[in-house]
Design a protein around this motif. Sequence first.
Motif, PDB file in Angstrom:
ATOM      1  N   ALA A   1       5.016  -7.753   9.183  1.00 14.67           N
ATOM      2  CA  ALA A   1       4.423  -6.636   8.456  1.00 14.67           C
ATOM      3  C   ALA A   1       4.826  -5.332   9.140  1.00 14.67           C
ATOM      4  CB  ALA A   1       2.903  -6.777   8.408  1.00 14.67           C
ATOM      5  N   GLU A   2       4.663  -4.236   8.421  1.00 15.53           N
ATOM      6  CA  GLU A   2       5.047  -2.913   8.926  1.00 15.53           C
ATOM      7  C   GLU A   2       3.870  -1.972   8.902  1.00 15.53           C
ATOM      8  OE1 GLU A   2       8.185  -1.647   6.365  1.00 15.53           O
ATOM      9  OE2 GLU A   2       9.623  -3.092   7.159  1.00 15.53           O
ATOM     10  N   LYS A   3       3.860  -1.080   9.877  1.00 16.93           N
ATOM     11  CA  LYS A   3       2.885   0.011   9.891  1.00 16.93           C
ATOM     12  C   LYS A   3       3.568   1.209   9.264  1.00 16.93           C
ATOM     13  CE  LYS A   3       0.152   2.975  12.933  1.00 16.93           C
ATOM     14  NZ  LYS A   3      -0.272   3.214  14.335  1.00 16.93           N
TER      15      LYS A   3
ATOM     16  N   ASP B   1      -6.535  -9.830   7.324  1.00 15.99           N
ATOM     17  CA  ASP B   1      -6.661  -9.027   8.542  1.00 15.99           C
ATOM     18  C   ASP B   1      -5.554  -7.983   8.616  1.00 15.99           C
ATOM     19  OD1 ASP B   1      -8.905 -10.472   9.305  1.00 15.99           O
ATOM     20  OD2 ASP B   1      -7.834 -11.704  10.783  1.00 15.99           O
ATOM     21  N   LEU B   2      -4.323  -8.378   8.286  1.00 12.54           N
ATOM     22  CA  LEU B   2      -3.203  -7.442   8.294  1.00 12.54           C
ATOM     23  C   LEU B   2      -3.407  -6.325   7.254  1.00 12.54           C
ATOM     24  CD1 LEU B   2      -0.276 -10.005   8.635  1.00 12.54           C
ATOM     25  CD2 LEU B   2      -0.909  -8.289  10.356  1.00 12.54           C
ATOM     26  N   GLU B   3      -3.822  -6.714   6.053  1.00 16.14           N
ATOM     27  CA  GLU B   3      -4.061  -5.731   4.989  1.00 16.14           C
ATOM     28  C   GLU B   3      -5.175  -4.774   5.385  1.00 16.14           C
ATOM     29  OE1 GLU B   3      -4.914  -8.332   1.723  1.00 16.14           O
ATOM     30  OE2 GLU B   3      -2.788  -8.613   1.216  1.00 16.14           O
TER      31      GLU B   3
ATOM     32  N   PHE C   1      -1.566  -2.638   7.408  1.00 16.03           N
ATOM     33  CA  PHE C   1      -0.164  -3.049   7.370  1.00 16.03           C
ATOM     34  C   PHE C   1       0.342  -3.152   5.935  1.00 16.03           C
ATOM     35  CE2 PHE C   1      -1.152  -4.520  11.696  1.00 16.03           C
ATOM     36  CZ  PHE C   1      -0.024  -4.055  12.369  1.00 16.03           C
ATOM     37  N   LYS C   2       1.626  -2.907   5.774  1.00 12.02           N
ATOM     38  CA  LYS C   2       2.298  -2.981   4.473  1.00 12.02           C
ATOM     39  C   LYS C   2       3.477  -3.953   4.583  1.00 12.02           C
ATOM     40  CE  LYS C   2      -0.171   0.490   2.929  1.00 12.02           C
ATOM     41  NZ  LYS C   2      -1.486   0.130   2.486  1.00 12.02           N
ATOM     42  N   ASN C   3       4.068  -4.264   3.436  1.00 14.03           N
ATOM     43  CA  ASN C   3       5.241  -5.159   3.370  1.00 14.03           C
ATOM     44  C   ASN C   3       4.985  -6.456   4.145  1.00 14.03           C
ATOM     45  OD1 ASN C   3       6.659  -3.232   1.857  1.00 14.03           O
ATOM     46  ND2 ASN C   3       7.373  -2.218   3.714  1.00 14.03           N
TER      47      ASN C   3
END
Length: 172
Positions: free
Chosen positions: A168-170, A93-95, A99-101
């Motif tokens: 995670a980071e945007k 879901d994050l990917e 989102f990265k890292n």
Amino acid sequence: DLVDFLIKDFSHTELADNSVDVVWGLESVCYAESKKRFVDEAYRLLRDNGRIIVADGFLRKEPLTDDEEREMRNWLDGWAVPNLASISEFRTDLEDAGFKNITFSNVTENVMPSSRRIYYLSLPKRSIMKILEWSGIRREAEVRQSGTGYYQYFTLKKGLWVYGIFSAEKQL
């Protein structure tokens, strides 16, 4: 004056795009019916280089057997948690949101003492509630709810779920 607290649906906040630096979910994201909608909303809200952090329970084992699913439902239903995302589902879901890292830390050992205390406190309550059910003073649903402390520890100890922290980071 530097912080605002709002009561909103965290899957549909109605806040402006790119309006926050951090989205922090502490043992609350598990209550979202759709974890994907929560993640998508968090991404929409975050400014460039913003960060999402979620500390919560995540399924470790999938798929669950019928007995394991029943054991999990005995816990989750009592705490009004519709479902737990698996670690891999939440990461996906994050990917998918962009989102990265993305990192995940399994910190189950840090919550085991609290989980164990809840378990031990639930044992006499569960027995008393069963007696009250037999005597007609309590309903079966109330007795079932009293077992949530038992099942949250039992299923955690059994390895069906873990307590973890996603970060995670945007990045645009």
